[in-house]
Write a protein that holds these residues in place. Sequence first.
Motif, PDB file in Angstrom:
ATOM      1  N   SER A 115       0.820  -1.217   0.000  1.00 30.48           N
ATOM      2  CA  SER A 115       0.000   0.000   0.000  1.00 30.48           C
ATOM      3  C   SER A 115       0.853   1.266   0.000  1.00 30.48           C
ATOM      4  N   HIS A 116       0.447   2.246  -0.790  1.00 31.14           N
ATOM      5  CA  HIS A 116       1.131   3.530  -0.856  1.00 31.14           C
ATOM      6  C   HIS A 116       0.143   4.594  -1.310  1.00 31.14           C
ATOM      7  N   ILE A 117       0.576   5.835  -1.274  1.00 31.20           N
ATOM      8  CA  ILE A 117      -0.327   6.967  -1.523  1.00 31.20           C
ATOM      9  C   ILE A 117       0.162   7.779  -2.726  1.00 31.20           C
ATOM     10  N   HIS A 118      -0.758   8.105  -3.618  1.00 33.31           N
ATOM     11  CA  HIS A 118      -0.492   9.046  -4.709  1.00 33.31           C
ATOM     12  C   HIS A 118      -1.327  10.290  -4.468  1.00 33.31           C
ATOM     13  N   ILE A 119      -0.698  11.451  -4.581  1.00 32.85           N
ATOM     14  CA  ILE A 119      -1.401  12.724  -4.371  1.00 32.85           C
ATOM     15  C   ILE A 119      -1.136  13.626  -5.574  1.00 32.85           C
ATOM     16  N   ILE A 120      -2.173  14.181  -6.144  1.00 35.77           N
ATOM     17  CA  ILE A 120      -2.032  15.175  -7.203  1.00 35.77           C
ATOM     18  C   ILE A 120      -2.488  16.510  -6.629  1.00 35.77           C
ATOM     19  N   VAL A 121      -1.586  17.500  -6.653  1.00 31.48           N
ATOM     20  CA  VAL A 121      -1.879  18.789  -6.038  1.00 31.48           C
ATOM     21  C   VAL A 121      -1.657  19.904  -7.056  1.00 31.48           C
ATOM     22  N   SER A 122      -2.620  20.791  -7.154  1.00 28.58           N
ATOM     23  CA  SER A 122      -2.560  21.881  -8.119  1.00 28.58           C
ATOM     24  C   SER A 122      -1.441  22.852  -7.795  1.00 28.58           C
ATOM     25  N   ARG A 123      -0.804  23.381  -8.846  1.00 30.42           N
ATOM     26  CA  ARG A 123       0.220  24.412  -8.665  1.00 30.42           C
ATOM     27  C   ARG A 123      -0.411  25.698  -8.108  1.00 30.42           C
ATOM     28  N   LYS A 124      -1.639  26.003  -8.542  1.00 27.74           N
ATOM     29  CA  LYS A 124      -2.320  27.205  -8.072  1.00 27.74           C
ATOM     30  C   LYS A 124      -3.126  26.897  -6.812  1.00 27.74           C
ATOM     31  N   ASP A 125      -3.315  27.914  -5.987  1.00 30.93           N
ATOM     32  CA  ASP A 125      -4.110  27.722  -4.778  1.00 30.93           C
ATOM     33  C   ASP A 125      -5.575  27.530  -5.144  1.00 30.93           C
ATOM     34  N   ALA A 126      -6.397  27.224  -4.153  1.00 30.81           N
ATOM     35  CA  ALA A 126      -7.803  26.900  -4.409  1.00 30.81           C
ATOM     36  C   ALA A 126      -8.573  28.054  -5.038  1.00 30.81           C
ATOM     37  N   SER A 127      -8.104  29.295  -4.830  1.00 38.82           N
ATOM     38  CA  SER A 127      -8.783  30.449  -5.423  1.00 38.82           C
ATOM     39  C   SER A 127      -8.329  30.692  -6.863  1.00 38.82           C
ATOM     40  N   ASN A 128      -7.335  29.939  -7.314  1.00 39.26           N
ATOM     41  CA  ASN A 128      -6.776  30.057  -8.669  1.00 39.26           C
ATOM     42  C   ASN A 128      -6.072  31.391  -8.891  1.00 39.26           C
ATOM     43  N   ARG A 129      -5.608  32.013  -7.793  1.00 42.85           N
ATOM     44  CA  ARG A 129      -4.953  33.323  -7.888  1.00 42.85           C
ATOM     45  C   ARG A 129      -3.468  33.261  -7.562  1.00 42.85           C
ATOM     46  N   PHE A 130      -3.088  32.404  -6.630  1.00 44.69           N
ATOM     47  CA  PHE A 130      -1.708  32.387  -6.145  1.00 44.69           C
ATOM     48  C   PHE A 130      -1.001  31.086  -6.521  1.00 44.69           C
ATOM     49  N   SER A 131       0.277  31.216  -6.852  1.00 45.33           N
ATOM     50  CA  SER A 131       1.077  30.051  -7.210  1.00 45.33           C
ATOM     51  C   SER A 131       1.762  29.487  -5.970  1.00 45.33           C
ATOM     52  N   LEU A 132       1.609  28.186  -5.759  1.00 44.85           N
ATOM     53  CA  LEU A 132       2.226  27.498  -4.616  1.00 44.85           C
ATOM     54  C   LEU A 132       3.069  26.340  -5.155  1.00 44.85           C
ATOM     55  N   SER A 133       4.362  26.563  -5.267  1.00 45.86           N
ATOM     56  CA  SER A 133       5.233  25.562  -5.871  1.00 45.86           C
ATOM     57  C   SER A 133       6.142  24.885  -4.847  1.00 45.86           C
ATOM     58  N   PRO A 134       5.993  23.557  -4.656  1.00 48.37           N
ATOM     59  CA  PRO A 134       6.926  22.838  -3.783  1.00 48.37           C
ATOM     60  C   PRO A 134       8.267  22.624  -4.469  1.00 48.37           C
ATOM     61  N   GLY A 135       8.340  23.037  -5.740  1.00 47.29           N
ATOM     62  CA  GLY A 135       9.590  22.914  -6.472  1.00 47.29           C
ATOM     63  C   GLY A 135      10.473  24.135  -6.344  1.00 47.29           C
ATOM     64  N   SER A 136      10.076  25.079  -5.538  1.00 48.19           N
ATOM     65  CA  SER A 136      10.874  26.293  -5.358  1.00 48.19           C
ATOM     66  C   SER A 136      12.271  25.955  -4.853  1.00 48.19           C
ATOM     67  N   LYS A 137      13.265  26.612  -5.413  1.00 46.60           N
ATOM     68  CA  LYS A 137      14.643  26.365  -4.960  1.00 46.60           C
ATOM     69  C   LYS A 137      14.938  27.111  -3.667  1.00 46.60           C
ATOM     70  N   TYR A 138      13.980  27.917  -3.220  1.00 47.18           N
ATOM     71  CA  TYR A 138      14.167  28.677  -1.984  1.00 47.18           C
ATOM     72  C   TYR A 138      13.467  27.976  -0.818  1.00 47.18           C
ATOM     73  N   LYS A 139      14.155  27.889   0.312  1.00 51.64           N
ATOM     74  CA  LYS A 139      13.525  27.375   1.521  1.00 51.64           C
ATOM     75  C   LYS A 139      12.680  28.463   2.174  1.00 51.64           C
ATOM     76  N   ALA A 140      13.266  29.625   2.298  1.00 53.60           N
ATOM     77  CA  ALA A 140      12.558  30.751   2.910  1.00 53.60           C
ATOM     78  C   ALA A 140      13.296  32.030   2.566  1.00 53.60           C
ATOM     79  N   SER A 141      12.629  32.911   1.848  1.00 49.18           N
ATOM     80  CA  SER A 141      13.251  34.190   1.510  1.00 49.18           C
ATOM     81  C   SER A 141      12.162  35.203   1.216  1.00 49.18           C
TER      82      SER A 141
END
Length: 350
Positions: free
Chosen positions: A211-237
Amino acid sequence: MYITITSQKLGGNYSQGSADFVDYLEKENQGLDPEDLSAGKVGREYFFNQYGNQISAEEVSREIDANTAKLEKTEPRFYSITVSPSKYELNRLQDSSKDLKKYTRELMKDYVASFNREINGRPVNIDDIKYFAKIEHQRSFKGTDKQVRENQPFASTIIQLKSDIQKVGRGELPGNITKMEREIHKLEKAAPHQQDGKRIVQGMPKQGNQSHIHIIVSRKDASNRFSLSPGSKYKASQVELNGKTVKRGFDRDKFFGKAEKTFDKSFGYQRNFVETYTARKEFIKNPKNYFSALMKLPTNEKAVAMKMLKESGMPLMPSIPTNKAQLALKVFNRLRRGVDIAIKSSSIGI
């Protein structure tokens, strides 16, 4: 626990739609009656998210594909997160489907907490993301698996013999077909890795709880206004954008660490040193420190650690001479160079 985050890409551009990926995640449902679940039968798994169950593949594709405002072809539309618990972690669960769904919903809270972003002046929360998840229960052997790799010399010889048998049958090559068939039978039995009395080959389904889990998550937030990328090369800036200070970044180390702690807390799991993301990362970056920490574990915990490493494909010595630390370290480093052990939890991309 291995967690990977990948952006779906075809050729030079990112996938413009999610249908193919969603269809891929439906593979275990092929041939199953849609009424099975309502009839209480085990087998069919539906997509789910933070608040809903039994979500159809069509709805998943529609929701993900409609949530891509202002994204360029060079930007991913969605990310895939794969969560693969070990057999030890799975053994801790009472009901794989139910428990992994519960864990997924907590895991996605860890996911949003790892963004260094704000929406309307507040931190990102679980309601800001659009995701869908699916539990799968089957896995097949891949060409990179230890069992397939170590069986490969036998496979190559068997393929050659089968080819020669065809040539002998056509009169293109002299030989004894019966003798060749006996040789193939011997090689099939002599291969070091077997399952149900058969040589393990690429594509063969794996036994046990997979057993394992697959998750598909949109690049845009639920409002379709803001970009949320886990691929960002920045940790915090922070960056100046249109005269405003904007936070950015995603801390993958934080996410992977919290994911382990959430699992352990949820199911009362006692995690061994070698199972931790921190230890796997240290193994790659500083094997000397990793080796030192491994040798200092209590006897019982060290025995479990060695067993886990052996099962993972690490060709460790049967016994490491603790009274000859330098020799042991050299052997360990040599093994490390010869073994392809990636920190799957830190990968992002294709």
